[in-house]
Enzyme design. Structure first.
Site, PDB file in Angstrom:
ATOM      1  N   GLY A   1      23.270 -25.738 -15.083  1.00 54.96           N
ATOM      2  CA  GLY A   1      23.730 -26.080 -13.654  1.00 54.96           C
ATOM      3  C   GLY A   1      23.942 -25.370 -12.310  1.00 54.96           C
TER       4      GLY A   1
ATOM      5  CD  GLN B   1      26.536 -21.013  -9.054  1.00 52.19           C
ATOM      6  OE1 GLN B   1      26.525 -22.356  -9.556  1.00 52.19           O
ATOM      7  NE2 GLN B   1      26.910 -20.510  -9.985  1.00 52.19           N
TER       8      GLN B   1
ATOM      9  CB  CYS C   1      29.517 -18.536 -14.150  1.00 52.13           C
ATOM     10  SG  CYS C   1      29.411 -18.860 -12.472  1.00 52.13           S
ATOM     11  CG  LEU C   2      23.817 -19.550 -13.855  1.00 49.76           C
ATOM     12  CD1 LEU C   2      22.568 -20.485 -12.778  1.00 49.76           C
ATOM     13  CD2 LEU C   2      22.479 -18.514 -14.673  1.00 49.76           C
TER      14      LEU C   2
ATOM     15  CG  HIS D   1      30.622 -24.270 -14.820  1.00 51.84           C
ATOM     16  ND1 HIS D   1      31.190 -22.816 -15.900  1.00 51.84           N
ATOM     17  CD2 HIS D   1      30.449 -23.766 -14.045  1.00 51.84           C
ATOM     18  CE1 HIS D   1      31.042 -21.803 -14.677  1.00 51.84           C
ATOM     19  NE2 HIS D   1      29.627 -22.661 -14.055  1.00 51.84           N
ATOM     20  CD  GLU D   2      27.584 -25.713 -12.215  1.00 58.38           C
ATOM     21  OE1 GLU D   2      27.152 -25.651 -11.132  1.00 58.38           O
ATOM     22  OE2 GLU D   2      27.168 -25.346 -13.173  1.00 58.38           O
TER      23      GLU D   2
ATOM     24  CG  HIS E   1      30.803 -22.647  -9.147  1.00 58.83           C
ATOM     25  ND1 HIS E   1      31.107 -21.678  -8.990  1.00 58.83           N
ATOM     26  CD2 HIS E   1      29.860 -22.649 -10.542  1.00 58.83           C
ATOM     27  CE1 HIS E   1      30.254 -20.831  -9.640  1.00 58.83           C
ATOM     28  NE2 HIS E   1      29.993 -21.303 -11.158  1.00 58.83           N
TER      29      HIS E   1
HETATM   30 ZN   LIG Z   1      29.018 -21.131 -12.490  1.00 56.08          ZN
END
Ligand SMILES: [Zn+2]
Length: 186
Positions: free
Chosen positions: A46, A51, A94-95, A136-137, A140
């Site tokens: 995702g 991000q 998380c990236l 989660h997204e 963000h």
């Molecule tokens: Zn994340």
């Protein structure tokens, strides 16, 4: 398509509240294509536009396993309209916070309203990994990170570690190739 750089904490842009998308024009379509390329390359399952430094309410997901065909999903202006009383715990990564995983408790199921790639209104009810990823997204695009859901002690430790690395100008270690992308929620 072009791969874009993923922002890493403590980058302040990750705390911005993203703006809704109006018309789905060429710039939004390019953003979506670039987000998929960036997400697959990472690899993650995702990604939220912020991000890659774009404060727009756009999310890309692909929950297909390595041995399954790709299943790209796009959520524009997503909004949680219902969440279950029942909770579930999932080990999230998380990236934007590489190499760190922690168990997070969230509602087990959610209903989400959004626009699809064509700008058509859609609504889905999600449970399991999809419910976790969507929450989660959506966090963000509201400037929230998964570490906000864990203890302050753990959160402070991880933020300090990333601040130190940034101060020393050290590159953040890339995610190891052999890890299951399902860990890297995005
Ligand atoms: Zn994340």
């Amino acid at each position: 398509m072009a791969k874009r750089d993923i922002l890493i904490i403590p980058d302040k842009q990750l705390r911005l509240t993203s703006e809704p998308v109006g018309a789905i024009d060429a710039s939004v379509r390019t953003l979506i294509e670039d987000m998929f390329e960036t997400m697959y390359e990472a690899p993650g399952i995702g990604l939220a536009a912020i991000q890659v430094g774009v404060p727009r309410r756009v999310i890309t997901l692909d929950l297909a396993r390595k041995d399954e065909p790709k299943a790209p999903q796009v959520f524009i202006n997503p909004e949680v309209v219902w969440s279950s009383e029942e909770k579930s715990v999932y080990e999230e990564g998380c990236l934007s916070i590489p190499e760190y995983y922690e168990e997070v408790e969230r509602p087990a199921a959610v209903r989400v309203k959004y626009l699809d790639r064509e700008g058509q209104p859609q609504e889905i009810e999600a449970s399991g990994l999809l419910a976790t990823c969507l929450q989660h997204e959506i966090d963000h695009i509201n400037g929230v990170l998964f570490i906000d859901h864990i203890s302050k002690l753990k959160r402070d430790m991880i933020v300090k570690k990333f601040k130190k690395a940034q101060k020393r100008g050290e590159p953040v270690k890339p995610l190891s190739e052999d890890k299951e992308p399902s860990h890297h929620i995005g």
